[in-house]
Design a protein around this motif. Structure first.
Motif, short mmCIF file in Angstrom:
data_model
loop_
_atom_site.label_atom_id
_atom_site.label_comp_id
_atom_site.label_asym_id
_atom_site.label_seq_id
_atom_site.Cartn_x
_atom_site.Cartn_y
_atom_site.Cartn_z
N GLU A 160 18.06 48.34 30.01
CA GLU A 160 19.21 47.68 29.42
C GLU A 160 20.52 48.29 29.89
O GLU A 160 20.63 49.50 30.10
CB GLU A 160 19.15 47.79 27.89
N ARG A 161 21.54 47.46 30.03
CA ARG A 161 22.92 47.91 30.15
C ARG A 161 23.47 48.15 28.74
O ARG A 161 22.86 47.77 27.74
CB ARG A 161 23.77 46.86 30.85
N VAL A 162 24.65 48.78 28.66
CA VAL A 162 25.32 48.91 27.37
C VAL A 162 25.73 47.52 26.87
O VAL A 162 25.51 47.18 25.71
CB VAL A 162 26.54 49.85 27.48
N PHE A 163 26.34 46.71 27.76
CA PHE A 163 26.61 45.31 27.46
C PHE A 163 25.51 44.51 28.16
O PHE A 163 25.49 44.40 29.39
CB PHE A 163 27.97 44.88 28.01
N SER A 164 24.59 43.95 27.40
CA SER A 164 23.42 43.27 27.95
C SER A 164 23.54 41.77 27.71
O SER A 164 23.51 41.30 26.58
CB SER A 164 22.16 43.83 27.28
N PHE A 165 23.68 41.04 28.80
CA PHE A 165 23.93 39.60 28.73
C PHE A 165 22.70 38.83 28.26
O PHE A 165 21.59 39.10 28.69
CB PHE A 165 24.38 39.10 30.10
N ARG A 166 22.91 37.86 27.37
CA ARG A 166 21.87 36.93 26.94
C ARG A 166 22.35 35.50 27.20
O ARG A 166 23.49 35.15 26.89
CB ARG A 166 21.56 37.10 25.44
N ASP A 167 21.46 34.67 27.73
CA ASP A 167 21.84 33.30 28.05
C ASP A 167 21.89 32.42 26.81
O ASP A 167 21.74 32.90 25.68
CB ASP A 167 20.91 32.71 29.13
N GLU A 168 22.09 31.11 27.01
CA GLU A 168 22.25 30.20 25.88
C GLU A 168 20.97 30.06 25.05
O GLU A 168 21.00 29.54 23.93
CB GLU A 168 22.71 28.82 26.36
#
Length: 316
Positions: A160-168
Motif C-alpha cells: 500500500e501507499r500512504v494515499f491508496s487510490f480506489r476506483d469507482e
C-alpha cells in the motif's frame, strides 16, 4: 505542546535544537498526513473498530486538531460478532473525545440482501465487511477513508501507499498506485472514486505499543492478560462464545491469554500471555517473530494471497 502529551511536531535537528525521538518523528509524520487530508478532501472519515491501531489513529487525530474537535466522523463496520468488551470501549472512547460515531452493520447488509450469510461449518462474516464498507462510503459520499493498516502486518498491506487510490467500484489495483516522493501525496480523484489513507503505515506493532505505553492510552481489556475459556484450532486459541462452536475432539479449557489484534470473534485468536501492562507487551512483542495477523487471524492464513484478494475487492 499539543495539550494531549508531548509535542506533535518539531524542527530539524542541529546545534541548540531539539532532536525528535523515533516515536516523535513518526507521530509528527502521521499528524501531517491527517492534517493534509482534512485540508484537501471534502468528506473524510476515520475507520474505528476500537482496536489498538484505530485507537492510536484517533489519538493522532486529536493531536492534529487540538484544541478543536476532530472535524470528521469515525466509522465502525460491525459484523455483529464482535467482542462485547471492544464494543463497550468503542462507544465510551468516541463519546469521551466528542467525535461522531457512525456504525454500518453487516447484519443490515444481510437483511437487505446485499450479502448472504456464510454457510457451512464455522461460518465467518469477516469477508462480508467489504460490501458493508463500500455501501457506507457510497451512502455518505466519503472521498477519503483513514485506515489503520501497517506495512509490517503482512505482504499485501506492505504494497500500500500512504494515499491508496480506489476506483469507482472501491477496488484496489496494487500495480496502479501513485509515487510518493518526498512525502508528497496525490489525492486527485474523480467523483465516485476515493482514497484510502494510512497514517500509521510506517509504524510497527512495537511502535504502537511503545506509543500506547508512553501516552498512557486506554485500550480494550482483552489486549491484556486475562483468564478466558478457549479451545485450540489450527494452532490458534479461539474463545468459546455464541458465534464459535468447538468441533468434536476440540478440548475446551481455561487459559491465561491476551489478544494481539481484535476483530470478528469467529476468526480472531488469542495468545497465551502473562503480559498485564503495556510495558509488559512492549517486551513481549520485541521478542516475537510472528506478525500479529499471521499468528492470530484465521482468515489471513488461508493462503498468502488471501488478504490481497480481499483488498482488491475493497477490504480495509
Amino acid at each position: 505542546m499539543d495539550g494531549r502529551g508531548r509535542a506533535a511536531a518539531g524542527g530539524p535537528a542541529g546545534p541548540g535544537r531539539y532532536q525528535l525521538s523515533h516515536l516523535e518523528a513518526i507521530e509528527s509524520h502521521s499528524v501531517h498526513i491527517i492534517r493534509e487530508v482534512a485540508a484537501e478532501f471534502e468528506r473524510p472519515v476515520l475507520l474505528f473498530s476500537g482496536g489498538k491501531d484505530s485507537v492510536v489513529m484517533l489519538r493522532l487525530a486529536e493531536k492534529a486538531f487540538w484544541p478543536g474537535k476532530i472535524p470528521f466522523p469515525v466509522l465502525h463496520v460491525d459484523t455483529g460478532h464482535n467482542f462485547p468488551e471492544v464494543l463497550e470501549f468503542r462507544d465510551r472512547t468516541v463519546d469521551e473525545v466528542g467525535a461522531t460515531l457512525l456504525v454500518s452493520s453487516v447484519q443490515a447488509s444481510i437483511d437487505a440482501g446485499r450479502v448472504s450469510e456464510p454457510q457451512g461449518p464455522d461460518p465467518s462474516r469477516n469477508r462480508l465487511q467489504t460490501r458493508t464498507l463500500l455501501d457506507a462510503i457510497a451512502e455518505h459520499r466519503f472521498d477519503a477513508v483513514f485506515g489503520g493498516a501497517r506495512r509490517d502486518e503482512e505482504k499485501a498491506r506492505a504494497k500500500e501507499r500512504v494515499f491508496s487510490f480506489r476506483d469507482e467500484f472501491g477496488q484496489w489495483d496494487p500495480k496502479n498506485q501513485r509515487p510518493e516522493l518526498w512525502s508528497l501525496y496525490n489525492g486527485r480523484h474523480r467523483q465516485g472514486e476515493h482514497i484510502r489513507v494510512f497514517p500509521i503505515s510506517d509504524w510497527t506493532e512495537l511502535d504502537i505499543w511503545q506509543y500506547v505505553a508512553d501516552e498512557g492510552i486506554g485500550l480494550p481489556s482483552i489486549y491484556y492478560s486475562h483468564r478466558r475459556t478457549v479451545f485450540r484450532r489450527d494452532g490458534m486459541l479461539l474463545a468459546t462464545g455464541p458465534f464459535v462452536t468447538p468441533r468434536p475432539g476440540e478440548e475446551v479449557f481455561e487459559a491465561t491469554v491476551r489478544y494481539r489484534t481484535v476483530g470478528d470473534m469467529t476468526c480472531t485468536g488469542a495468545v497465551e500471555s502473562m503480559a498485564a501492562t503495556a510495558e509488559d507487551i512492549v517486551a513481549e512483542v520485541a521478542a516475537s517473530r510472528l506478525t500479529e495477523r499471521g499468528a492470530t487471524r484465521a482468515d489471513d492464513r488461508v493462503s498468502e494471497a488471501a488478504m490481497e484478494d480481499r483488498k482488491r475487492e475493497g477490504y480495509f
